[in-house]
Design an enzyme around this catalytic site. Structure first.
Site, mmCIF file in Angstrom:
data_model
loop_
_atom_site.group_PDB
_atom_site.id
_atom_site.type_symbol
_atom_site.label_atom_id
_atom_site.label_comp_id
_atom_site.label_asym_id
_atom_site.label_seq_id
_atom_site.Cartn_x
_atom_site.Cartn_y
_atom_site.Cartn_z
ATOM 1 N N CYS A 490 0.832 -1.209 0.000
ATOM 2 C CA CYS A 490 0.000 0.000 0.000
ATOM 3 C C CYS A 490 0.862 1.252 0.000
ATOM 4 O O CYS A 490 0.451 2.298 -0.499
ATOM 5 C CB CYS A 490 -0.948 -0.002 1.188
ATOM 6 N N HIS A 895 -1.894 1.399 7.484
ATOM 7 C CA HIS A 895 -2.281 1.300 6.075
ATOM 8 C C HIS A 895 -2.140 2.667 5.444
ATOM 9 O O HIS A 895 -2.410 3.688 6.076
ATOM 10 C CB HIS A 895 -3.724 0.810 5.985
#
Length: 1085
Positions: A490, A895
């Site tokens: 990510c 994230h």
């Protein structure tokens, strides 16, 4: 007498008359009756009971039979012999089929009358054999229930010894063939009652003969694990679960999960069917067994089964919403046992777990299973996001249905939702409506959420679990392409999307002629082309990942996106510079210094000759694309406070790493003028009332700051010029903003004590003032907020969760020397997009290095220059292009996702009155005037943001790996206030031209020119891949059809993709990644 009775019951006399005569016949049973008369009456009663035309005839038959059998037992014993019973069970009675339930009812009555007769023992043996044969023939529920009732009353008829286990197995299989064809409430009640009777018989047998239990359960598993598409076991098997001793759970589950003979497809099928049992309204402990099996599979790391079952049984069908609403209305009309109607609802019986939450009678068990499935599915938010669209309707229904149990259930359900949104906090666009729907309900504490998540987690250590298989669909309504997460990538995906949304940079990359090249820039160009033109909803950047991953980055582990961005830009810069040096050296190979433009140690790419042959370079063309787009210059000056000598040095930068002000200090918004005692410009609103901290964040430095070091670097002169009363009066600090952090970065710093400066002029260590100024503004200003600090006291890395206000527009103070007399002022780039001049003698070094104080060699020239020409300050306007967000509590977990919009430098920013410079500040035309603000400090242009009201509602995009959605700038600004773990980390601003109000054009930063046409090589690659995409769609459709028939459950719906390597998912982060149980402490995605 039998003739009289037969004629009577078939006559047309009234019922009272018939009953009176029947009474006389029954009373006559006490008298002596010949054997022939008894046999004739017994035969008549059998005909009346089995073949009677109405209930009255059957009732007369039973009355006469019981009376004469009681007083004439020997005669009845001879009549009801084993041969007679065998004939009934094997051949039936006259036109009555042997499988008619009436036969079993009649035999049941006969056994009650014969129970004290010795001959009944022979009948028991006959019935034992016959019921085993009948059960093997798969009788209907009604007949099976009658047999079960008879055997429950007369346990002597139950098969014994070895036949007992066989009988139980066959009875279990018979239940598996039960089907409910009823549609009316009474019929459904009867069906449930029949199944309950059969289950009760098995329970009695298991208690009486425990050896029959294990074979029975093995038969149950064999039935529900069958992959035969022509056989769909009945949900009635759920009625058996409540009769299995709970103390056997551990042994049975371990036996099942460790049996190597059980194939994964069979286990998957069995688990799916057990989940379907949640729809059986009267079953108990089904949820307990389902959860136990899920945990057992996790214990032996059967994660493929768990993933398949979860994604298959949790998702709502597209048509289920109306079915559920209709089912809910039906339920509200049918309180109590009327809820058995759920059995007849196919969408519920074989549907997803979430469907069952709409039915109060089964919702509690369904919620237990749903909670475990969601909470344990922690490697990806894919499962949770399948049910997200249906949460709000369910919450609204639970609030309004008026049922007494709904309120408590709603609290349990919202606790689950809060846990899942905490686990996958990086999706504000999905959760806003949910938060609004449950805002009035209590929220569990963070400690409770963490405890629940930690207790429920299972993660995969197998690379084969990577969910790179997306459901093949077209692009989202945004028209943008997502990036598939390749396993904790990510950080790369967010950076690629931000660079792609840097419109001028993207167009420049796509315009390069790199045919035949294999450079990193070529790979970036190909990736940009796919993002712009592929038909896929999400693209897998595997080749670019392998080419751009820093050598010290471990594949599959979470990494710092800002570190990756610096490495990527530096690689692209050095690569292009090396190729240019090769091209220049090729025609002048005889020159001894022909390779002077190549950085030391740089290796020549083998494909350098593939680059476009360029004409002789002009001055501006010496720069690389990275320098043109992201390169700026910082000037560092150190003034000795003893002799006032100044040493200056200019160095390039590609990003500014902004440290946070220590909590005990204010935020200086400017720098002190030369020769004066340094003070904080802006007074109370900007600096607070304590000693001002002036720690300088590193340029292009790492992503963490040392809090211990920050506390020591005090700015001793910060309060100079402020009255004592003002300094003592406390005042609340305003919220931090990006301009605050830039001003803090540029604020003067006093070098004192252990950090004294060695002055060449004084030839000793002296107190000095260090200043930093931006002297060349980059086209794209990259700002990294140093949120990850190192606590020297506790030796841990912490994340700074302070909310930072992000302005859409701001101005950056850029300093430059006044031109000599007679020479027109050269534009510094603040009003155009002209190439930057990066001619520093150190420009060949790594762009990401930190600035250091200059040495003796620069002091003279720089000092003389500063005496000749005064510094002019130009406020350069910038507009926000993209923001990379970090969702998580630490640098080891979380994230990354990003917001972005298309914005170019040629669109311009309107020049309102507040941008007018004041005395000593360079105006666009070289003049000087008075301003309402101080152009020497970085400020947000709030007046420009008023124009947002006229902008399109969908000018911003949210990129979250494979998911791309529309969003808005207020969402970008408010995300941290709504989701405290989600904080801005990397920001990119685009420099803007000034334009007048009358110049027209579209909204600020949104007037786009056409994209450059794709070169043939890029177009061919995209065309080839789009054809492959269409083939994949067709193959995927066929695969889904095969999976529907074979129930292999191997399809993974579209969703989040971080589920590949170990150590990649955890309760403290967001969704994604597949970590092992030994890596819980640093689960990231």
């Amino acid at each position: 007498m039998d003739k009289i009775l037969e004629a009577l019951v078939s006559s047309s006399h009234s019922v009272p008359v018939k009953k009176a005569i029947v009474k006389k016949v029954v009373e006559a049973a006490e008298k002596d009756v010949t054997e022939e008369q008894c046999q004739a009456l017994f035969s008549l009663t059998a005909r009346l009971i089995l073949l009677g035309e109405d209930a009255f005839q059957k009732q007369v038959g039973y009355q006469v039979l019981e009376a004469y059998a009681r007083y004439h037992r020997s005669e009845y014993e001879r009549f009801c012999s084993k041969d007679f019973i065998t004939g009934l069970l094997q051949q039936g009675y006259g036109p009555l089929d042997r499988k008619d339930p009436a036969i079993i009812d009649y035999i049941h009555s006969c056994l009650r009358l014969l129970i004290s007769c010795p001959a009944v023992l022979e009948i028991f043996v006959v019935i034992q054999m016959e019921v085993l044969r009948m059960v093997c023939e798969r009788p209907e529920p009604a007949l099976c229930a009658r047999i079960s009732t008879m055997l429950s009353d007369f346990v002597q008829c139950i098969p014994r010894d070895k036949s007992a286990a066989l009988f139980c197995q066959q009875l279990v299989r018979t239940i598996g063939y039960f089907q409910c064809a009823a549609t009316r409430e009474q019929e459904l009640r009867e069906y449930v009652s029949q199944v309950t009777k059969v289950g009760a018989l098995l329970q009695n047998i298991w208690k009486a003969e425990p050896a029959t239990l294990l074979p029975s359960l093995q038969e149950v598993f064999a039935i529900i694990s069958s992959t035969d598409p022509s056989f769909d076991p009945s949900i009635a098997l759920a009625s058996l679960v409540q009769h299995i001793p709970l103390q056997m759970i551990t042994v049975l589950i371990k036996s099942l999960t460790t049996d190597q003979n059980v194939k994964d497809a069979c286990m998957t099928q069995a688990l799916c069917r057990m989940i379907d049992w949640l729809s059986w309204p009267l079953a108990q402990y089904v949820d307990t067994w389902v959860i136990a099996l899920l945990k057992g599979l996790a214990a032996v790391q059967k994660f493929t089964i768990l993933i398949d079952v979860t994604l298959l049984k949790i998702e709502l069908p597209g048509h289920s919403a109306e079915l559920l609403k209709r089912g809910m209305r039906t339920h509200l009309q049918q309180m109590g046992l009327g809820l058995t109607s759920v059995i007849a609802d196919d969408s519920l019986v074989c549907g997803p777990v979430f469907n069952r939450l709409w039915y109060p009678i089964v919702r509690q068990g369904a919620l237990a299973v749903l909670s475990h499935m969601l909470l344990s599915f922690q490697h990806s938010p894919e499962a949770f996001h399948l049910v997200v669209p249906h949460i709000v309707p369910l919450v609204q229904t639970l609030k309004s249905d008026g049922l007494p149990t709904s309120k408590a259930f709603l609290l349990q359900f919202t606790d689950l939702i809060h846990c899942m949104m905490y686990q996958y906090s990086g999706f504000p666009d999905l959760y806003d409506n949910i938060l609004e729907a449950i805002k009035e309900l209590p929220k569990p504490s963070e400690e409770k959420i963490k405890l629940i998540l930690n207790q429920s987690a299972w993660t995969s250590q197998s690379n084969s679990l990577a969910s790179g298989l997306l459901r093949i669909t077209g692009k989202s309504e945004t028209g943008k392409t997502g990036l598939i997460n390749l396993g904790n990538t990510c950080y790369m995906n967010s950076i690629i999307q931000t660079l792609f949304m840097a419109t001028d940079f993207r167009r420049s990359v796509l315009s390069l002629n790199l045919n035949g090249s294999n450079t990193l820039m070529k790979k970036l160009q190909l990736l940009f082309a796919f993002l712009a033109h592929t038909q896929r909803a999400a693209y897998a950047p595997r080749n670019f990942f392998e080419a751009s991953r820093p050598p010290w980055f471990t594949a599959g582990s979470q990494q710092d996106c800002s570190e990756y961005l610096r490495f990527l830009l530096d690689r692209l810069h050095e690569e292009e510079k090396t190729i240019k040096a090769f091209k220049l050296a090729k025609p002048a190979s005889a020159s001894p210094d022909g390779s002077s433009n190549c950085s030391p140690g740089a290796q020549l790419p083998p494909d350098a000759h593939h680059l476009t042959e360029a004409p002789p370079e002009r001055e501006g063309e010496k720069e690389t694309l990275i320098e043109k787009m992201f390169g700026g210059k910082l000037s560092t000056g150190i003034c000795c406070m003893q002799c006032a000598s100044v040493s200056e040095k200019e160095e390039p930068f590609t990003d500014l790493s902004l440290a946070f002000c220590p909590s005990s200090a204010g935020r200086p918004s400017g720098r002190s003028p030369a020769g004066e005692a340094p003070h904080a410009v802006g007074g109370e609103a900007d600096c607070g009332k304590g000693p001002s901290m002036t720690h300088q964040g590193p340029v292009n430095g790492g992503s963490e700051a040392t809090t211990d070091g920050l506390a020591k670097e005090k700015y001793v002169g910060a309060n100079a010029g402020i009255p004592p009363a003002e300094r003592e009066r406390p005042a609340p600090d305003p919220p931090l903003s990006v301009p605050d952090l830039i001003n803090y970065f540029l604020a003067p710093e006093i070098l004192d004590e252990d950090n004294k400066y060695y002055c060449e002029n004084c030839a000793s260590l002296q107190r000095a003032e260090k200043t930093m100024q931006v002297v060349e503004a980059p086209e794209y200003l990259i700002l990294t907020l140093l949120r990850f600090s190192y606590d020297a006291k506790f030796h841990v890395r912490r994340k700074i969760l302070d909310n930072v206000s992000i302005p859409l527009f701001m101005q950056l103070p850029v300093h430059r020397r006044a031109p000599p007399p007679g020479q027109s002022p050269q534009d510094d780039g603040s009003c155009s997009s002209s190439p930057l001049q990066v001619d520093s003698p150190d420009s060949g070094e790594n762009l990401a290095k930190k600035l250091k104080p200059s040495g003796k060699e620069e002091a003279g020239g720089r000092q003389a220059q500063s005496e000749e020409a005064p510094l002019l300050v130009r406020p350069v306007p910038y507009v926000l292009s993209s923001v990379v967000m970090h969702s998580g509590m630490s640098s080891e977990s979380g994230h990354y996702y990003c917001y972005g919009r298309n914005v170019t430098g040629s669109d311009g920013v309107q020049s309102p009155p507040l941008l007018r410079p004041r005395a000593g500040v360079e105006s666009p035309d070289g003049a000087a005037s008075q301003s309402e603000i101080d152009p020497q400090v970085c400020t947000s242009l709030s007046g420009q943001e008023a124009e947002l009201e006229g902008q399109p509602a969908r000018d911003w995009f949210l990129f979250n790996d494979s998911r791309v959605t529309f969003t808005s700038f207020p969402s970008v600004q408010n995300v941290t206030s709504r989701f405290p773990k989600d904080t801005a980390y990397v920001l990119i601003y685009r420099k803007q031209e000034l334009r007048q109000l009358q110049s027209g054009g579209g909204p600020n930063g949104l007037r786009l020119s056409a994209e450059p046409p794709l070169q043939k090589e890029l177009m061919d690659a995209i065309t080839k891949d789009n054809k492959l995409f269409l083939q994949e769609q067709e193959l995927n459709a066929r695969a889904r059809a095969l999976q529907a028939t074979s129930a292999s459950c191997s399809f993974r719906p579209n969703g989040f993709d971080d589920n590949d390597p170990p150590g990649s998912c955890g309760p403290s982060g967001g969704g994604g990644g597949g970590g092992g149980f030994s890596t819980v402490s640093r689960l990231v995605f």
